[in-house]
Design a protein around this motif. Structure first.
Motif, PDB file in Angstrom:
ATOM      1  N   PRO A 246      28.746 128.011  30.240  1.00  0.00           N
ATOM      2  CA  PRO A 246      28.514 127.873  28.798  1.00  0.00           C
ATOM      3  C   PRO A 246      28.168 129.210  28.183  1.00  0.00           C
ATOM      4  O   PRO A 246      27.458 130.014  28.760  1.00  0.00           O
ATOM      5  CB  PRO A 246      27.326 126.905  28.726  1.00  0.00           C
ATOM      6  CG  PRO A 246      26.692 126.943  30.066  1.00  0.00           C
ATOM      7  CD  PRO A 246      27.789 127.242  31.038  1.00  0.00           C
TER       8      PRO A 246
ATOM      9  N   CYS B  92      29.086 121.822  25.943  1.00  0.00           N
ATOM     10  CA  CYS B  92      29.183 123.139  26.578  1.00  0.00           C
ATOM     11  C   CYS B  92      29.662 123.101  28.031  1.00  0.00           C
ATOM     12  O   CYS B  92      29.504 124.092  28.756  1.00  0.00           O
ATOM     13  CB  CYS B  92      27.831 123.851  26.515  1.00  0.00           C
ATOM     14  SG  CYS B  92      27.188 124.009  24.831  1.00  0.00           S
TER      15      CYS B  92
ATOM     16  N   CYS C 101      26.720 128.735  22.542  1.00  0.00           N
ATOM     17  CA  CYS C 101      26.694 127.279  22.702  1.00  0.00           C
ATOM     18  C   CYS C 101      25.297 126.836  23.142  1.00  0.00           C
ATOM     19  O   CYS C 101      24.737 125.878  22.616  1.00  0.00           O
ATOM     20  CB  CYS C 101      27.755 126.847  23.722  1.00  0.00           C
ATOM     21  SG  CYS C 101      27.905 125.052  23.893  1.00  0.00           S
TER      22      CYS C 101
END
Length: 237
Positions: free
Chosen positions: A24, A78, A28
């Motif tokens: 991720p 994510c 995010c």
């Protein structure tokens, strides 16, 4: 004769390569940590460790209040999964075997004897107590000088002022409590120096009798002529 037709060779189909799931991004994770604002590194650490996410409190300061909100957002947006791979366990590494080192052979030394402390001279506080027993530690340098020179010690007079009245009291107290001796070592006589060796010696002169010190009563009269004999030790000092 016709040669047999060879069977066609089919190349194996390569297995599809699955691209790894990207980690991720910081943006995010920051959005999941503080949806209403911008999460800093400290806030991200709290979100990551506790799984909560930040919301704006009534006092205008953000606080991590929504339990599980961060983890739910990361799973939904994510690429996180609900498995424990959020915190993967690192592979154990084999600890390197250290080669033992031989301890150096040290020479044997005899223990150093503890130093012997010299005998301490009487402390100022002991001398002060002997000089003015009615007020321990209260003798000042002037009073100590009188006690040391005359051997008396101070007592409180009827008028509320101390005076050196007890004859010999200081010396007796110093002998009993502070390591003094009754010998003249209080005022030690210097060691005699060896006379040079010579063939002839001059005759020893006859000793001259010392001039007698004035009597106490004579000194008292000179100290306080208006009251012959009325000068006390303090006034004489």
């Amino acid at each position: 004769v016709t040669a047999p037709t060879p069977a066609p060779v089919t190349a194996p189909t390569p297995a599809p390569v699955t691209a790894p799931t990207p980690a991720p991004t910081g943006t995010c994770a920051a959005n999941c940590c503080y949806p209403e604002g911008v999460a800093n590194s400290y806030m991200l650490g709290i979100c990551e460790s506790s799984g909560c996410n930040y919301a704006l409190g009534g006092n205008g300061s953000p606080y991590c209040s929504v339990t599980g909100g961060y983890d739910q957002c990361m799973i939904a947006n994510c690429g996180y999964t609900a498995s424990p791979t959020k915190f993967p366990t690192p592979l154990p590494t084999a600890a390197p075997t250290s080669v033992p080192t031989a301890a150096p052979t040290s020479a044997t030394f005899a223990p150093t004897p503890a130093p012997v402390a010299p005998t301490a001279a009487p402390t100022h506080s002991c001398a002060s107590n002997c000089c003015y027993p009615a007020n321990p530690g209260g003798a000042n340098s002037y009073m100590l000088g009188i006690c040391e020179s005359s051997g008396c010690n101070y007592a409180l007079g009827g008028n509320g002022s101390p005076y050196c009245s007890v004859t010999g009291g200081y010396d007796q107290c110093m002998i009993a409590n502070c390591g003094y001796t009754a010998s003249p070592t209080k005022f030690p006589t210097p060691l005699p120096t060896a006379a040079p060796t010579s063939a002839t010696f001059a005759p020893t002169p006859a000793p001259v009798a010392p001039t007698a010190a004035p009597t106490h009563s004579c000194a008292s009269n000179c100290c306080y002529p208006a009251n012959p004999g009325g000068a006390n030790s303090y006034m004489l000092g």
